[in-house]
Design an enzyme around this catalytic site. Structure first.
Site, PDB file in Angstrom:
ATOM      1  N   ILE A 102       0.831  -1.213   0.000  1.00 39.14           N
ATOM      2  CA  ILE A 102       0.000   0.000   0.000  1.00 39.14           C
ATOM      3  C   ILE A 102       0.866   1.263   0.000  1.00 39.14           C
ATOM      4  O   ILE A 102       0.562   2.230  -0.716  1.00 39.14           O
ATOM      5  CB  ILE A 102      -0.940  -0.021   1.235  1.00 39.14           C
ATOM      6  CG1 ILE A 102      -1.980  -1.152   1.086  1.00 39.14           C
ATOM      7  CG2 ILE A 102      -1.611   1.325   1.445  1.00 39.14           C
ATOM      8  CD1 ILE A 102      -2.752  -1.487   2.363  1.00 39.14           C
TER       9      ILE A 102
ATOM     10  N   ASP B 179      13.755   4.198   9.354  1.00 36.66           N
ATOM     11  CA  ASP B 179      13.112   3.251  10.274  1.00 36.66           C
ATOM     12  C   ASP B 179      12.212   4.089  11.180  1.00 36.66           C
ATOM     13  O   ASP B 179      12.701   4.989  11.878  1.00 36.66           O
ATOM     14  CB  ASP B 179      14.209   2.527  11.080  1.00 36.66           C
ATOM     15  CG  ASP B 179      13.649   1.531  12.076  1.00 36.66           C
ATOM     16  OD1 ASP B 179      12.474   1.680  12.482  1.00 36.66           O
ATOM     17  OD2 ASP B 179      14.386   0.614  12.463  1.00 36.66           O
TER      18      ASP B 179
ATOM     19  N   ARG C 104      -4.977 -11.647  16.201  1.00 31.07           N
ATOM     20  CA  ARG C 104      -4.407 -10.320  15.905  1.00 31.07           C
ATOM     21  C   ARG C 104      -4.300  -9.484  17.189  1.00 31.07           C
ATOM     22  O   ARG C 104      -4.506  -8.275  17.152  1.00 31.07           O
ATOM     23  CB  ARG C 104      -5.293  -9.550  14.916  1.00 31.07           C
ATOM     24  CG  ARG C 104      -5.463 -10.148  13.552  1.00 31.07           C
ATOM     25  CD  ARG C 104      -4.207 -10.041  12.702  1.00 31.07           C
ATOM     26  NE  ARG C 104      -4.515 -10.461  11.359  1.00 31.07           N
ATOM     27  CZ  ARG C 104      -4.659 -11.740  10.988  1.00 31.07           C
ATOM     28  NH1 ARG C 104      -4.475 -12.716  11.870  1.00 31.07           N
ATOM     29  NH2 ARG C 104      -4.968 -12.034   9.735  1.00 31.07           N
TER      30      ARG C 104
ATOM     31  N   TYR D 266      -1.671  -6.564  17.045  1.00 35.64           N
ATOM     32  CA  TYR D 266      -1.917  -5.795  15.808  1.00 35.64           C
ATOM     33  C   TYR D 266      -3.213  -4.995  15.902  1.00 35.64           C
ATOM     34  O   TYR D 266      -3.226  -3.777  15.690  1.00 35.64           O
ATOM     35  CB  TYR D 266      -1.966  -6.761  14.622  1.00 35.64           C
ATOM     36  CG  TYR D 266      -2.250  -6.113  13.291  1.00 35.64           C
ATOM     37  CD1 TYR D 266      -1.234  -5.476  12.581  1.00 35.64           C
ATOM     38  CD2 TYR D 266      -3.522  -6.148  12.722  1.00 35.64           C
ATOM     39  CE1 TYR D 266      -1.491  -4.884  11.349  1.00 35.64           C
ATOM     40  CE2 TYR D 266      -3.785  -5.567  11.495  1.00 35.64           C
ATOM     41  CZ  TYR D 266      -2.769  -4.938  10.810  1.00 35.64           C
ATOM     42  OH  TYR D 266      -3.023  -4.345   9.587  1.00 35.64           O
TER      43      TYR D 266
ATOM     44  N   LYS E 121      -4.056  -0.952  15.913  1.00 33.31           N
ATOM     45  CA  LYS E 121      -4.846  -0.333  14.840  1.00 33.31           C
ATOM     46  C   LYS E 121      -6.066   0.408  15.409  1.00 33.31           C
ATOM     47  O   LYS E 121      -6.517   1.402  14.842  1.00 33.31           O
ATOM     48  CB  LYS E 121      -5.250  -1.372  13.808  1.00 33.31           C
ATOM     49  CG  LYS E 121      -4.049  -1.939  13.016  1.00 33.31           C
ATOM     50  CD  LYS E 121      -3.288  -0.871  12.261  1.00 33.31           C
ATOM     51  CE  LYS E 121      -2.264  -1.419  11.298  1.00 33.31           C
ATOM     52  NZ  LYS E 121      -1.548  -0.361  10.558  1.00 33.31           N
TER      53      LYS E 121
ATOM     54  N   ASP F  15      -3.979  -7.411  -1.371  1.00 33.36           N
ATOM     55  CA  ASP F  15      -2.885  -8.214  -1.921  1.00 33.36           C
ATOM     56  C   ASP F  15      -1.574  -7.437  -1.777  1.00 33.36           C
ATOM     57  O   ASP F  15      -1.406  -6.378  -2.376  1.00 33.36           O
ATOM     58  CB  ASP F  15      -3.160  -8.490  -3.414  1.00 33.36           C
ATOM     59  CG  ASP F  15      -2.399  -9.712  -3.891  1.00 33.36           C
ATOM     60  OD1 ASP F  15      -1.518 -10.189  -3.156  1.00 33.36           O
ATOM     61  OD2 ASP F  15      -2.706 -10.181  -5.009  1.00 33.36           O
TER      62      ASP F  15
HETATM   63  N1  LIG Z   1      -2.295  -5.869   3.272  1.00 31.44           N
HETATM   64  C1  LIG Z   1      -3.403  -5.910   3.981  1.00 31.44           C
HETATM   65  O1  LIG Z   1      -4.246  -6.798   3.835  1.00 31.44           O
HETATM   66  C2  LIG Z   1      -3.668  -4.837   5.007  1.00 31.44           C
HETATM   67  C3  LIG Z   1      -4.914  -4.827   5.635  1.00 31.44           C
HETATM   68  C4  LIG Z   1      -5.190  -3.837   6.569  1.00 31.44           C
HETATM   69  C5  LIG Z   1      -4.236  -2.895   6.880  1.00 31.44           C
HETATM   70  N2  LIG Z   1      -3.025  -2.943   6.251  1.00 31.44           N
HETATM   71  C6  LIG Z   1      -2.035  -1.938   6.637  1.00 31.44           C
HETATM   72  O2  LIG Z   1      -1.505  -1.312   5.485  1.00 31.44           O
HETATM   73  C7  LIG Z   1      -0.152  -0.938   5.737  1.00 31.44           C
HETATM   74  C8  LIG Z   1       0.749  -1.486   4.654  1.00 31.44           C
HETATM   75  O3  LIG Z   1       0.599  -2.886   4.637  1.00 31.44           O
HETATM   76  P1  LIG Z   1       0.968  -3.739   3.326  1.00 31.44           P
HETATM   77  O4  LIG Z   1       0.429  -5.105   3.575  1.00 31.44           O
HETATM   78  O5  LIG Z   1       0.585  -2.997   2.132  1.00 31.44           O
HETATM   79  O6  LIG Z   1       2.562  -3.735   3.319  1.00 31.44           O
HETATM   80  P2  LIG Z   1       3.606  -4.888   3.694  1.00 31.44           P
HETATM   81  O7  LIG Z   1       3.268  -5.435   5.057  1.00 31.44           O
HETATM   82  O8  LIG Z   1       3.707  -5.840   2.580  1.00 31.44           O
HETATM   83  O9  LIG Z   1       4.910  -4.000   3.799  1.00 31.44           O
HETATM   84  C9  LIG Z   1       5.164  -3.293   4.978  1.00 31.44           C
HETATM   85  C10 LIG Z   1       6.291  -2.337   4.735  1.00 31.44           C
HETATM   86  O10 LIG Z   1       6.632  -1.762   6.004  1.00 31.44           O
HETATM   87  C11 LIG Z   1       8.035  -1.655   6.060  1.00 31.44           C
HETATM   88  N3  LIG Z   1       8.462  -1.571   7.451  1.00 31.44           N
HETATM   89  C12 LIG Z   1       8.418  -2.546   8.387  1.00 31.44           C
HETATM   90  N4  LIG Z   1       8.983  -2.105   9.522  1.00 31.44           N
HETATM   91  C13 LIG Z   1       9.361  -0.816   9.295  1.00 31.44           C
HETATM   92  C14 LIG Z   1       9.997   0.171  10.083  1.00 31.44           C
HETATM   93  N5  LIG Z   1      10.375  -0.082  11.345  1.00 31.44           N
HETATM   94  N6  LIG Z   1      10.244   1.389   9.538  1.00 31.44           N
HETATM   95  C15 LIG Z   1       9.882   1.658   8.251  1.00 31.44           C
HETATM   96  N7  LIG Z   1       9.275   0.757   7.451  1.00 31.44           N
HETATM   97  C16 LIG Z   1       9.032  -0.473   7.975  1.00 31.44           C
HETATM   98  C17 LIG Z   1       8.519  -2.931   5.374  1.00 31.44           C
HETATM   99  O11 LIG Z   1       9.860  -2.823   4.982  1.00 31.44           O
HETATM  100  C18 LIG Z   1       7.553  -3.021   4.193  1.00 31.44           C
HETATM  101  O12 LIG Z   1       8.026  -2.308   3.075  1.00 31.44           O
HETATM  102  C19 LIG Z   1       0.165  -1.419   7.153  1.00 31.44           C
HETATM  103  O13 LIG Z   1      -0.066  -0.380   8.066  1.00 31.44           O
HETATM  104  C20 LIG Z   1      -0.842  -2.533   7.348  1.00 31.44           C
HETATM  105  O14 LIG Z   1      -1.123  -2.781   8.707  1.00 31.44           O
HETATM  106  C21 LIG Z   1      -2.713  -3.889   5.336  1.00 31.44           C
END
Ligand SMILES: NC(=O)c1ccc[n+]([C@@H]2O[C@H](COP(=O)([O-])OP(=O)(O)OC[C@H]3O[C@@H](n4cnc5c(N)ncnc54)[C@H](O)[C@@H]3O)[C@@H](O)[C@H]2O)c1
Length: 245
Positions: free
Chosen positions: A18, A58, A144, A147, A151, A181
């Site tokens: 995302i 980070d 979860r 998590y 959230k 995805d």
């Molecule tokens: N994918 C889903 O189904 C979903 C659903 C609900 C919410 N979200 C939220 O969307 C957001 C993105 O999720 P996603 O699944 O698209 O991505 P992902 O989980 O595939 O990628 C997460 C990214 O966060 C980075 N990251 C991890 N620790 C970090 C840190 N300490 N500092 C900086 N960057 C860091 C990783 O390197 C990675 O690029 C998150 O907040 C997640 O909780 C995702």
């Protein structure tokens, strides 16, 4: 095109999923984007885009945040996206896992807002978009514990910023994705004993019958970042294929 022309955006977790789709969408709409992450291999793939500058950041590291802040005078958009997930219930969750989840998923937003909001206020305001999840105070999802707790905190945190800074031009909204995805979802699916069935099961959670795309969440990000949403603050937006309808 150009819905964000002239605006300066900071995106965390921009290397994958995302965050990456959002950094690219912001750039396509004319913003100058500071895309940050710890995964430099994937982040560097964005270097070809002339509107995107990449930074190792980070979100748990104040030095990294300060280093980016020194390079950016004006900020219009802050997209706080970084998060991790341990898929376990409380009795399998260590205190270390709990603390790490809170540090990355919510304390990071406190750190980023503290650093970049003064720059927004100095130039008349801006839009903060915090990524939560429907797996939060909105609905219970199994395994979860930490998590979803973070959230839910993201939703409350965002409303406090919205109410405290509404008179200084800051808008703060939350996006709550359903199952999208992304690399982390694919890693989870591949770790299951029957990946094909696991993929089908998580797709079926959405009445629309499929996983969402990162770009579909990014579309909401563009809207909330743009002046089209000028009358919207303190709200949450579910992009979840109907999972919580
Ligand atoms: N994918 C889903 O189904 C979903 C659903 C609900 C919410 N979200 C939220 O969307 C957001 C993105 O999720 P996603 O699944 O698209 O991505 P992902 O989980 O595939 O990628 C997460 C990214 O966060 C980075 N990251 C991890 N620790 C970090 C840190 N300490 N500092 C900086 N960057 C860091 C990783 O390197 C990675 O690029 C998150 O907040 C997640 O909780 C995702």
């Amino acid at each position: 095109m150009n819905r964000l022309a002239g605006k300066i955006a900071i995106v965390t977790a921009a290397a994958n999923g995302i965050g990456r789709a959002t950094a690219q969408a912001f750039a396509r709409e004319g913003a100058t984007v500071y895309a940050s992450d710890i995964d430099m291999d994937k982040l560097n793939e964005l270097r070809g885009d002339s509107k995107i500058e990449v930074h190792k950041l980070d979100v748990t590291n104040n030095q990294d945040i300060l280093a980016l802040s020194k390079k950016v005078d004006k900020v219009d958009i802050l997209f706080n996206c970084a998060a991790i997930v341990y898929r376990v219930p409380i009795l399998d969750l260590s205190e270390e896992m709990w603390d790490k989840t809170f540090d990355i998923n919510i304390k990071s937003m406190f750190r980023m807002c503290k650093e970049f909001m003064p720059k927004m206020i100095a130039s008349g305001g801006g839009s903060i978009i915090n990524v939560s999840s429907v797996s939060s105070s909105i609905r219970a999802v199994q395994n979860r514990c930490a998590y979803s707790s973070t959230k839910g905190a993201v939703l409350a945190f965002s409303k406090t910023i919205a109410v405290d800074y509404v008179n200084q031009g800051i808008r703060c909204n939350t996006i709550c994705p359903g199952t999208i995805d992304s690399p982390s979802i694919r890693a989870y699916v591949n770790s299951c004993p029957d990946p094909e069935k696991a993929l089908k099961d998580i797709a079926a959670r959405q009445p629309i019958g499929r996983l969402g795309k990162s770009e579909e969440v990014a579309n909401m990000g563009v809207f909330l970042a743009s002046d089209e949403s000028a009358f919207i603050t303190g709200s949450e937006f579910r992009v979840d294929g109907g999972w919580t309808m």
